[in-house]
Enzyme design. Sequence first.
Site, mmCIF file in Angstrom:
data_model
loop_
_atom_site.group_PDB
_atom_site.id
_atom_site.type_symbol
_atom_site.label_atom_id
_atom_site.label_comp_id
_atom_site.label_asym_id
_atom_site.label_seq_id
_atom_site.Cartn_x
_atom_site.Cartn_y
_atom_site.Cartn_z
ATOM 1 N N ASN A 10 65.684 8.919 -53.330
ATOM 2 C CA ASN A 10 64.656 10.475 -52.034
ATOM 3 C C ASN A 10 62.720 10.561 -52.969
ATOM 4 O O ASN A 10 63.183 10.381 -53.925
ATOM 5 C CB ASN A 10 64.965 11.483 -51.887
ATOM 6 C CG ASN A 10 64.263 12.727 -51.523
ATOM 7 O OD1 ASN A 10 62.917 11.734 -51.158
ATOM 8 N ND2 ASN A 10 64.177 13.694 -50.881
ATOM 9 N N LYS A 12 60.463 11.741 -52.911
ATOM 10 C CA LYS A 12 60.531 13.036 -53.248
ATOM 11 C C LYS A 12 58.169 12.926 -53.200
ATOM 12 O O LYS A 12 58.160 11.768 -53.240
ATOM 13 C CB LYS A 12 60.488 14.139 -54.357
ATOM 14 C CG LYS A 12 62.276 14.485 -53.748
ATOM 15 C CD LYS A 12 62.068 14.989 -54.483
ATOM 16 C CE LYS A 12 63.891 14.986 -54.297
ATOM 17 N NZ LYS A 12 64.572 16.248 -55.192
ATOM 18 N N HIS A 98 65.791 18.413 -45.301
ATOM 19 C CA HIS A 98 66.542 18.458 -47.440
ATOM 20 C C HIS A 98 66.280 19.802 -47.470
ATOM 21 O O HIS A 98 64.980 20.583 -47.507
ATOM 22 C CB HIS A 98 64.625 17.668 -47.869
ATOM 23 C CG HIS A 98 65.267 17.464 -49.456
ATOM 24 N ND1 HIS A 98 65.304 18.314 -49.980
ATOM 25 C CD2 HIS A 98 65.913 15.805 -49.694
ATOM 26 C CE1 HIS A 98 65.270 17.930 -51.571
ATOM 27 N NE2 HIS A 98 66.101 16.532 -51.604
ATOM 28 N N GLU A 100 64.491 21.456 -50.132
ATOM 29 C CA GLU A 100 62.642 21.723 -50.324
ATOM 30 C C GLU A 100 61.963 21.968 -49.548
ATOM 31 O O GLU A 100 61.514 22.754 -49.171
ATOM 32 C CB GLU A 100 62.320 20.047 -51.680
ATOM 33 C CG GLU A 100 62.905 20.050 -52.827
ATOM 34 C CD GLU A 100 63.064 19.033 -53.605
ATOM 35 O OE1 GLU A 100 62.972 17.817 -53.026
ATOM 36 O OE2 GLU A 100 64.299 18.794 -54.237
ATOM 37 N N GLU A 170 73.767 17.914 -49.502
ATOM 38 C CA GLU A 170 73.055 18.047 -50.761
ATOM 39 C C GLU A 170 73.152 20.203 -51.172
ATOM 40 O O GLU A 170 72.338 20.423 -51.490
ATOM 41 C CB GLU A 170 71.840 17.675 -51.439
ATOM 42 C CG GLU A 170 71.358 16.717 -50.636
ATOM 43 C CD GLU A 170 70.542 15.496 -50.991
ATOM 44 O OE1 GLU A 170 70.395 14.493 -51.465
ATOM 45 O OE2 GLU A 170 69.107 16.461 -50.714
ATOM 46 N N GLY A 176 68.438 18.306 -59.019
ATOM 47 C CA GLY A 176 67.098 17.595 -60.257
ATOM 48 C C GLY A 176 67.693 18.632 -61.505
ATOM 49 O O GLY A 176 66.945 19.558 -62.659
ATOM 50 N N SER A 216 71.780 15.208 -58.049
ATOM 51 C CA SER A 216 72.224 14.961 -59.970
ATOM 52 C C SER A 216 72.971 13.226 -59.244
ATOM 53 O O SER A 216 73.529 13.297 -60.832
ATOM 54 C CB SER A 216 71.870 15.855 -60.805
ATOM 55 O OG SER A 216 71.179 16.957 -60.929
HETATM 56 P P1 13P Z 1 67.919 14.443 -57.653
HETATM 57 O O1 13P Z 1 68.658 13.409 -57.605
HETATM 58 O O2 13P Z 1 66.749 14.356 -58.589
HETATM 59 O O3 13P Z 1 68.847 15.941 -58.423
HETATM 60 O O4 13P Z 1 67.422 14.803 -56.317
HETATM 61 C C1 13P Z 1 68.452 14.691 -55.543
HETATM 62 C C2 13P Z 1 67.913 14.727 -54.689
HETATM 63 O O5 13P Z 1 67.135 15.782 -54.131
HETATM 64 C C3 13P Z 1 67.417 13.612 -53.152
HETATM 65 O O6 13P Z 1 67.130 13.849 -52.482
#
Ligand code: 13P
Length: 253
Positions: A10, A12, A98, A100, A170, A176, A216
Amino acid sequence: MTRKPLIAGNWKMYLTRAEAVELASAVAASSKGLTDREVMIAPAFTSLAAVQEAVGGADAPIRVAAQNVAWEKQGAFTGEISAPMLQDVGVDMVILGHSERRHVFGEDNAMVNRRLVGALEFGLTPILCVGETLEEREQGNTFKTVEEQLSQGLKNVQADQMEQVVVAYEPVWAIGTGKTASKEQAQEVHAFIRSTLVALYKKTLADSVRILYGGSVKPENIDSLMAQPDVDGALVGGAALDAESFARIINFT
Ligand code: 13P
């Protein structure tokens, strides 16, 4: 029952078009010839066409996904992209719900469900993301949150449509933050997700649904996560932006 592992990146809100094409080409090169696993990348909307053109096509080693989709074909929905628009540039997969989208942009289970039902009706393969916040985990509400996200997110999704759906767990506190769920924590929730799918559908169907872990994921932890019986792949953020790290994740053992 076979569940082909899916390693998904992803991206982002990162990368210009040229950067995206460069990284996508590198990912395609590291994915060439792999038949026992699937690889997917989700660039920003503005890069989808160029990335699909660079690495797409029927025999492409990787699949290209969008990071969200609207439920209508077209209309007065400023800021949104429709499924036919994605299909027009060769995209057939989409990440939905997601963390976010939920926590920064306020999408609730009802909206995620609307997007998901729409995506399925148009023939896109959705990846439904679920996961608890740190507060929900500390209050002992992990299963409750995940169960609600699943049952409400999958409302009106028929069994034959469910065969298309991928679920991604997730935990919000792991995204993150560099703080990965332990393999035991991941397995525990993945098994819970599968048992929830058994209750919502039936065992044979639940056994065929791929459940990805995200939060992560790195070259250092991918092998132990993938060794868990109910972890069928990964949804990778930060480490997917680095060609070398993602290549290592794709080539988990
Ligand atoms: P990270 O791997 O940066 O923690 O992000 C995970 C994520 O949100 C994938 O959709």
